[in-house]
Design a protein around this motif. Structure first.
Motif, PDB file in Angstrom:
ATOM      1  N   ILE A   1       0.754  -1.075  -0.210  1.00 18.71           N
ATOM      2  CA  ILE A   1       0.111   0.042   0.065  1.00 18.71           C
ATOM      3  C   ILE A   1       0.898   1.252  -0.218  1.00 18.71           C
ATOM      4  O   ILE A   1       0.419   2.342  -0.384  1.00 18.71           O
TER       5      ILE A   1
ATOM      6  N   HIS B   1     -16.213  -1.174   1.229  1.00 17.46           N
ATOM      7  CA  HIS B   1     -15.084  -1.720   0.530  1.00 17.46           C
ATOM      8  C   HIS B   1     -13.592  -0.870   0.601  1.00 17.46           C
ATOM      9  O   HIS B   1     -12.538  -1.474   0.674  1.00 17.46           O
ATOM     10  N   LEU B   2     -13.876   0.337   0.315  1.00 13.79           N
ATOM     11  CA  LEU B   2     -12.814   1.327   0.482  1.00 13.79           C
ATOM     12  C   LEU B   2     -11.973   0.998   2.008  1.00 13.79           C
ATOM     13  O   LEU B   2     -10.922   0.932   2.093  1.00 13.79           O
TER      14      LEU B   2
ATOM     15  N   ASN C   1     -12.218  -1.601   3.940  1.00 15.86           N
ATOM     16  CA  ASN C   1     -11.520  -2.934   4.106  1.00 15.86           C
ATOM     17  C   ASN C   1     -10.221  -2.838   3.097  1.00 15.86           C
ATOM     18  O   ASN C   1      -9.272  -3.414   3.906  1.00 15.86           O
ATOM     19  N   THR C   2     -10.268  -2.137   2.162  1.00 15.41           N
ATOM     20  CA  THR C   2      -8.825  -2.086   1.319  1.00 15.41           C
ATOM     21  C   THR C   2      -7.911  -1.194   2.265  1.00 15.41           C
ATOM     22  O   THR C   2      -6.655  -1.723   2.085  1.00 15.41           O
TER      23      THR C   2
ATOM     24  N   ALA D   1      -6.759  -3.314   5.164  1.00 12.55           N
ATOM     25  CA  ALA D   1      -5.896  -4.521   4.794  1.00 12.55           C
ATOM     26  C   ALA D   1      -4.222  -3.814   4.502  1.00 12.55           C
ATOM     27  O   ALA D   1      -3.494  -4.681   4.930  1.00 12.55           O
ATOM     28  N   GLY D   2      -4.339  -2.886   3.685  1.00 11.32           N
ATOM     29  CA  GLY D   2      -3.083  -2.489   3.614  1.00 11.32           C
ATOM     30  C   GLY D   2      -2.291  -1.758   4.852  1.00 11.32           C
ATOM     31  O   GLY D   2      -1.268  -2.229   5.144  1.00 11.32           O
TER      32      GLY D   2
ATOM     33  N   TYR E   1     -10.686   1.683  -9.522  1.00 10.95           N
ATOM     34  CA  TYR E   1     -11.799   1.626  -8.907  1.00 10.95           C
ATOM     35  C   TYR E   1     -12.857   0.757  -9.808  1.00 10.95           C
ATOM     36  O   TYR E   1     -13.261   0.987 -10.801  1.00 10.95           O
TER      37      TYR E   1
ATOM     38  N   GLY F   1     -13.698  -3.595  -6.615  1.00 15.29           N
ATOM     39  CA  GLY F   1     -13.104  -3.147  -5.480  1.00 15.29           C
ATOM     40  C   GLY F   1     -11.934  -1.981  -5.710  1.00 15.29           C
ATOM     41  O   GLY F   1     -12.104  -1.564  -6.614  1.00 15.29           O
ATOM     42  N   PHE F   2     -11.432  -1.487  -4.632  1.00 14.83           N
ATOM     43  CA  PHE F   2     -10.414  -0.394  -4.922  1.00 14.83           C
ATOM     44  C   PHE F   2      -9.021  -0.896  -4.784  1.00 14.83           C
ATOM     45  O   PHE F   2      -8.701  -1.853  -4.237  1.00 14.83           O
ATOM     46  N   GLU F   3      -8.226  -0.218  -5.600  1.00 16.52           N
ATOM     47  CA  GLU F   3      -6.472  -0.434  -5.595  1.00 16.52           C
ATOM     48  C   GLU F   3      -6.210   0.892  -5.165  1.00 16.52           C
ATOM     49  O   GLU F   3      -6.478   1.865  -5.876  1.00 16.52           O
TER      50      GLU F   3
ATOM     51  N   ARG G   1      -9.941  -4.871  10.605  1.00 17.94           N
ATOM     52  CA  ARG G   1     -10.291  -5.852   9.071  1.00 17.94           C
ATOM     53  C   ARG G   1     -11.084  -7.014   9.555  1.00 17.94           C
ATOM     54  O   ARG G   1     -12.009  -7.458   8.889  1.00 17.94           O
TER      55      ARG G   1
END
Ligand SMILES: Nc1ncnc2c1ncn2[C@@H]1O[C@H](COP(=O)(O)OP(=O)(O)OP(=O)(O)O)[C@@H](O)[C@H]1O
Ligand SMILES: [Mg+2]
Length: 247
Positions: free
Chosen positions: A84, A133-134, A136-137, A140-141, A165, A168-170, A238
């Protein structure tokens, strides 16, 4: 005899580097990207390879004895396995406006700032499900940073770049800060900032009362003491997100 203090160099508010300017003989400025509390960021091209990178120039008054720049570089290096975060490359010194300036070379991240991304969403906010979702991403990072006993220290919507986008999101985080003090408290502060990002992304105070119970279980009315009891690290947050029951 009284000693006259040496004159303080003028405070640099902006570096004003034009496209085409060469830095440290190795890089060409392609354009201004953004600025913040610590400094300014430009997109550059390494002349020898044509590879594009980002350079962050630190304002000298925010970088006494090079402390800010060195902490930043060391922390990025220590956390280089966290996807991330941007990858640190190297440090350069340049002369600008009559002063020695420390520059940090890193990856250039393509994408859009979360703050700008939100501005062109309907009602300038995300629906709750996408907000989750945002979050959670992000969690996680940041979990990978907390697992190494470190913290990010500067999680806000101008430091989050959305690269992609879709379902999910990157995401990439472009910044870090070293606060000193106890790591555990700074890790807790990251968790609070993550929840604050989520709260703001789904519409902030205006929409909070109307959100489903799950949002309240996460945001806890933004009360730090309640959040600290529930989620001590991004990993706890998370885990909650991955096992929560949707209502
Ligand atoms: N590696 C990068 N790739 C692309 N854009 C970047 C990169 N690094 C920074 N930026 C952009 O430049 C802006 C300022 O950079 P950065 O956040 O590192 O500065 P700052 O002075 O530390 O800000 P802050 O006020 O958050 O402390 C960011 O908000 C982002 O828009
Ligand atoms: Mg920033």
């Amino acid at each position: 005899m009284k000693k006259t203090p040496s004159p303080q160099p003028a405070k640099i508010e902006s570096f004003d580097l034009p496209p085409g300017r060469i830095l440290a003989r190795k890089y060409e400025i392609l354009g201004f990207v953004g600025s913040g509390w610590q400094g300014e960021v430009y997109m550059i091209r390494e002349r020898a390879t044509g590879i594009e990178r980002a350079v962050k120039l630190f304002f000298p008054h925010r970088n006494a004895n090079d402390k800010t720049a060195v902490f930043y570089a060391r922390k990025l290096h220590k956390l280089r396995s966290c996807p991330i975060l941007i990858q640190y490359h190297n440090q350069e010194k340049i002369r600008c406006k009559g002063q020695d300036i420390t520059c940090l070379i890193s990856d250039f991240v393509e994408g859009e700032l979360l703050s700008e991304f939100l501005l062109h969403q309907p009602e300038e906010r995300l629906p709750v499900f996408e907000g989750l979702h945002l979050l959670n991403t992000l969690a996680a990072g940041v979990q990978q940073i907390h697992t190494q006993g470190e913290y990010h220290g500067d999680l806000h919507a101008d430091n989050v770049i959305i690269r992609r986008y879709g379902l999910g999101f990157e995401i990439k985080l472009v910044d870090l800060f070293h606060w000193g003090g106890r790591k555990r408290e700074n890790i807790q502060e990251d968790v609070f900032d993550l929840i604050r990002l989520f709260y703001d992304a789904i519409g902030g105070k205006t929409y909070y009362a109307g959100h489903p119970p799950i949002v309240k279980q996460i945001c806890c009315g933004l009360k730090k003491s309640l959040i600290a009891k529930k989620f001590k690290t991004a990993g706890h947050l998370r885990k909650f997100l991955e096992t929560m029951e949707w209502d």
